[in-house]
Write a protein that holds these residues in place. Sequence first.
Motif, PDB file in Angstrom:
ATOM      1  N   ALA A   1       0.789  -1.233   0.064  1.00  0.00           N
ATOM      2  CA  ALA A   1      -0.148   0.200  -0.034  1.00  0.00           C
ATOM      3  C   ALA A   1       0.918   1.398   0.175  1.00  0.00           C
ATOM      4  O   ALA A   1       0.513   2.242  -0.608  1.00  0.00           O
ATOM      5  CB  ALA A   1      -0.818  -0.257   1.106  1.00  0.00           C
TER       6      ALA A   1
ATOM      7  N   ALA B   1       2.199   1.830  -3.420  1.00  0.00           N
ATOM      8  CA  ALA B   1       1.281   2.094  -4.325  1.00  0.00           C
ATOM      9  C   ALA B   1       1.048   3.588  -4.121  1.00  0.00           C
ATOM     10  O   ALA B   1       0.742   4.514  -5.102  1.00  0.00           O
ATOM     11  CB  ALA B   1      -0.070   1.269  -4.182  1.00  0.00           C
ATOM     12  N   ALA B   2       0.818   4.128  -2.804  1.00  0.00           N
ATOM     13  CA  ALA B   2       0.563   5.345  -2.506  1.00  0.00           C
ATOM     14  C   ALA B   2       1.674   6.135  -3.177  1.00  0.00           C
ATOM     15  O   ALA B   2       1.560   7.463  -3.613  1.00  0.00           O
ATOM     16  CB  ALA B   2       0.611   5.622  -0.891  1.00  0.00           C
TER      17      ALA B   2
ATOM     18  N   SER C   1       1.671   6.661  -6.771  1.00  0.00           N
ATOM     19  CA  SER C   1       0.516   7.582  -7.263  1.00  0.00           C
ATOM     20  C   SER C   1       0.654   9.135  -6.933  1.00  0.00           C
ATOM     21  O   SER C   1       0.363   9.685  -7.668  1.00  0.00           O
ATOM     22  CB  SER C   1      -0.736   7.235  -6.158  1.00  0.00           C
ATOM     23  OG  SER C   1      -1.898   7.872  -6.462  1.00  0.00           O
TER      24      SER C   1
ATOM     25  N   HIS D   1      -7.636   4.414   2.180  1.00  0.00           N
ATOM     26  CA  HIS D   1      -7.161   2.906   2.187  1.00  0.00           C
ATOM     27  C   HIS D   1      -7.545   2.521   0.725  1.00  0.00           C
ATOM     28  O   HIS D   1      -6.433   1.951  -0.011  1.00  0.00           O
ATOM     29  CB  HIS D   1      -8.020   2.157   3.177  1.00  0.00           C
ATOM     30  CG  HIS D   1      -7.409   0.506   3.140  1.00  0.00           C
ATOM     31  ND1 HIS D   1      -8.188  -0.242   2.274  1.00  0.00           N
ATOM     32  CD2 HIS D   1      -6.452  -0.083   3.854  1.00  0.00           C
ATOM     33  CE1 HIS D   1      -7.405  -1.490   2.494  1.00  0.00           C
ATOM     34  NE2 HIS D   1      -6.324  -1.427   3.378  1.00  0.00           N
ATOM     35  N   ASP D   2      -8.552   2.484   0.303  1.00  0.00           N
ATOM     36  CA  ASP D   2      -8.858   1.783  -0.804  1.00  0.00           C
ATOM     37  C   ASP D   2      -8.271   2.509  -2.425  1.00  0.00           C
ATOM     38  O   ASP D   2      -8.181   2.046  -3.062  1.00  0.00           O
ATOM     39  CB  ASP D   2     -10.366   1.881  -1.157  1.00  0.00           C
ATOM     40  CG  ASP D   2     -11.035   0.826  -0.144  1.00  0.00           C
ATOM     41  OD1 ASP D   2     -10.371   0.229   0.474  1.00  0.00           O
ATOM     42  OD2 ASP D   2     -12.108   0.501  -0.296  1.00  0.00           O
TER      43      ASP D   2
ATOM     44  N   LYS E   1      -5.390   3.515  -1.922  1.00  0.00           N
ATOM     45  CA  LYS E   1      -3.821   3.232  -1.779  1.00  0.00           C
ATOM     46  C   LYS E   1      -3.032   4.611  -1.444  1.00  0.00           C
ATOM     47  O   LYS E   1      -1.849   4.639  -1.943  1.00  0.00           O
ATOM     48  CB  LYS E   1      -3.424   2.440  -2.988  1.00  0.00           C
ATOM     49  CG  LYS E   1      -4.094   1.365  -3.361  1.00  0.00           C
ATOM     50  CD  LYS E   1      -3.430   0.734  -4.627  1.00  0.00           C
ATOM     51  CE  LYS E   1      -4.364  -0.551  -5.123  1.00  0.00           C
ATOM     52  NZ  LYS E   1      -4.859  -1.386  -3.959  1.00  0.00           N
ATOM     53  N   SER E   2      -3.593   5.315  -0.515  1.00  0.00           N
ATOM     54  CA  SER E   2      -2.960   6.425  -0.018  1.00  0.00           C
ATOM     55  C   SER E   2      -2.584   6.347   1.263  1.00  0.00           C
ATOM     56  O   SER E   2      -2.371   7.353   2.028  1.00  0.00           O
ATOM     57  CB  SER E   2      -3.978   7.596  -0.302  1.00  0.00           C
ATOM     58  OG  SER E   2      -4.146   7.808  -1.636  1.00  0.00           O
TER      59      SER E   2
END
Length: 468
Positions: free
Chosen positions: A11, A14-15, A18, A50-51, A53-54
């Motif tokens: 996560a 990914a954050a 992003s 959360h969803d 991915k932050s």
Amino acid sequence: MSSTDTPAAAAAAAAAESLTAAGESATLLRFATAGSVDDGKSTLVGRLLHDSKSVLADQLEAVEHASRSRGQEAPDLALLTDGLRAEREQGITIDVAYRYFATPRRRFILADTPGHVQYTRNMVTGASTAELAVVLVDARNGVVEQTRRHAAVAALLRVPHVVLAVNKMDLVGYEESVFARIAGEFTAYAAALGVPEITAIPISALAGDNVVTPSATMDWYGGPTVLEHLETVPVTDDPSGDPVRFPVQYVIRPQTPEHPDYRGYAGQLASGVLRVGDPVTVLPSGRTSTVTAIDALGENVDAAWSPQSVTVLLDDDLDISRGDIIVTTATAPAVTQDVEATVCHLHDRPLAVGDRVLLKHTTRTVKAIVKDIPSRLALSEPDEHGGLARHPAPGELAANDIGRIVLRTSEPLALDAYADSRRTGSFLLIDPADGTTLTAGMAGDAFTESANGTARAADGAADDGWDF
């Protein structure tokens, strides 16, 4: 095991990816969340982070650990937004918590505001710079007093976009009729207040329905998820399209052999586009001149756009000091010592007729007297037209009260109407004794005026140098 083998690490990666993908070119959306206690606001924000991915790895691990210590099998995503120990102990949000996150399509600044009625002032703080407000409603309870209060604050602050998130749809069987009834009632009320755009979305923050991913159990809903709407809502609050307002923060006069005659006026351009050659007026004095040069980041430029910080040079040697505002002559606002405004009182000490205060507007601070408090909004009591009822002549405003006031200032102010400019139409009232912030003000009319009570003027205000 690599650094991304755990869910938390993945996560985080990914954050970070992003955030990098969003980059500087992605538009920025400032938004605020509001809702009554136990409507699931913190869970919604946690689910959103959360969803999308932050959530960073250490944050998620801390939440997982705290959840396990409470005997919960799944992570309590509400803990992602409860930054204060007192909040965690009480299970409520008592202060504005800001979160920064990004998706590949947009960057976000989220102001998570508390739900208790006694913290309405915190919602004012969080929504004052927001371009969108998410108002949460528990599907089992529908529109309640606090929902109307949050809609009124959004209208008062002229937040251009409002999302009604009807939460806990899983607890009402995902019934479309429940959502339609709540959406219809809220839309009618908010529209009567002047909220320009309302988007209603049925969600379950706990289960994740329609927060980031579309719900598999509400196929009757064809609109966007919360995140889709946040990513695509147009950001129209571009201050560069407004009239030029340049509050002077500092006068630069080095008086060195290299710059014996240099006189520049430094500050942040609050709105508009200022160009070399523009005829300008300095307020409140009303003296006029022409822009001869603009310095930005140490270089001469032909023009500056809001919100750039620049130094402006004028053709004439005028008496200008901190607090003056340089405006283009063609769009100069009127100056006044009589200020009528809608305010939200922030301090526990009431604001009363006759109070001496300091009024801070942009970089200018002047003395002021509260001459009148014509009305106080009764947010829990709609009037006969479905709008906001008003209590006439309350005499004072308590903490969290929203009302109308009339002020007399010691010096003229170049104050725009808040409806025209959220930046130069707002001000703060400050206690002159200790410097604490008392009240947030929005100049001009905030709502459509209805019949109000009689005015009550202050008596005996002419003493101790406060006679103006």
